[in-house]
Write an enzyme that holds these catalytic residues in place. Sequence first.
Site, short mmCIF file in Angstrom:
data_model
loop_
_atom_site.label_atom_id
_atom_site.label_comp_id
_atom_site.label_asym_id
_atom_site.label_seq_id
_atom_site.Cartn_x
_atom_site.Cartn_y
_atom_site.Cartn_z
CG HIS A 17 -1.88 -1.02 1.41
ND1 HIS A 17 -1.99 -1.76 2.57
CD2 HIS A 17 -2.83 -1.48 0.57
CE1 HIS A 17 -2.98 -2.62 2.44
NE2 HIS A 17 -3.50 -2.49 1.22
CE LYS A 41 -12.15 -6.98 5.88
NZ LYS A 41 -11.45 -6.33 4.77
NE ARG A 90 -2.36 -8.23 -3.45
CZ ARG A 90 -3.03 -8.80 -2.49
NH1 ARG A 90 -2.44 -9.07 -1.35
NH2 ARG A 90 -4.29 -9.12 -2.63
CB SER A 127 -4.07 -6.39 5.08
OG SER A 127 -3.68 -5.12 4.64
#
Length: 151
Positions: A17, A41, A90, A127
Amino acid sequence: MRRALFPGSFDPITLGHFDIIKRGVTLFDEVIVAIGVNSDKKYMFSLEERQAFIEKAFADEPKVKVVTYTGLTVDFCHEIGAEFILRGLRNPADFEFEKAIAHANRRMATIETVFLLTSAKTSFISSSIVRDVIKNNGDYTKFVPDSVRVI
C-alpha cells in the site's frame, strides 16, 4: 486539481500500500487514502489505529490525506471531488476482481480507475498475511511501514 482516492480497509497498511501511495503522489496533486468502514467485517485494528498508522507513515507528505468513509466509493468520490480511484494490482486475480469493480464504478459515475502494478519486492504482501504473522508472533515489521507497531 487531480485528486485520486485510494480506498481500502488497510488492516493494517502494508509496504505494498505504502509503495502505491508514494507512486501515486507523483501522478496526482492529492492522494486521499480512504479507509472504508464495513460494519459486517471484523478488523484486527480499530479504525483509529489504522488511520493513525497511515497518518504517521505519511506525516511528511502534504499531498496525502487520510479519511474514513461509508457507503459507495463512487459516491464518496463525488462528495470530495475526486475524479480518479487509485488501485494497486499484485497478480492476475487482483486484476480480474478490480476490473469488474472499475467497470461497475464507471457505469455508476464518471470516474476513472488508475491501476498501478505493485513492485516486485512487495507483490506478495497482503494485509491478511500480515495479520496472520502478527497473530502467530512472527516478525511482521518486514511487511509494514515503521508506523505500524504492535505492542
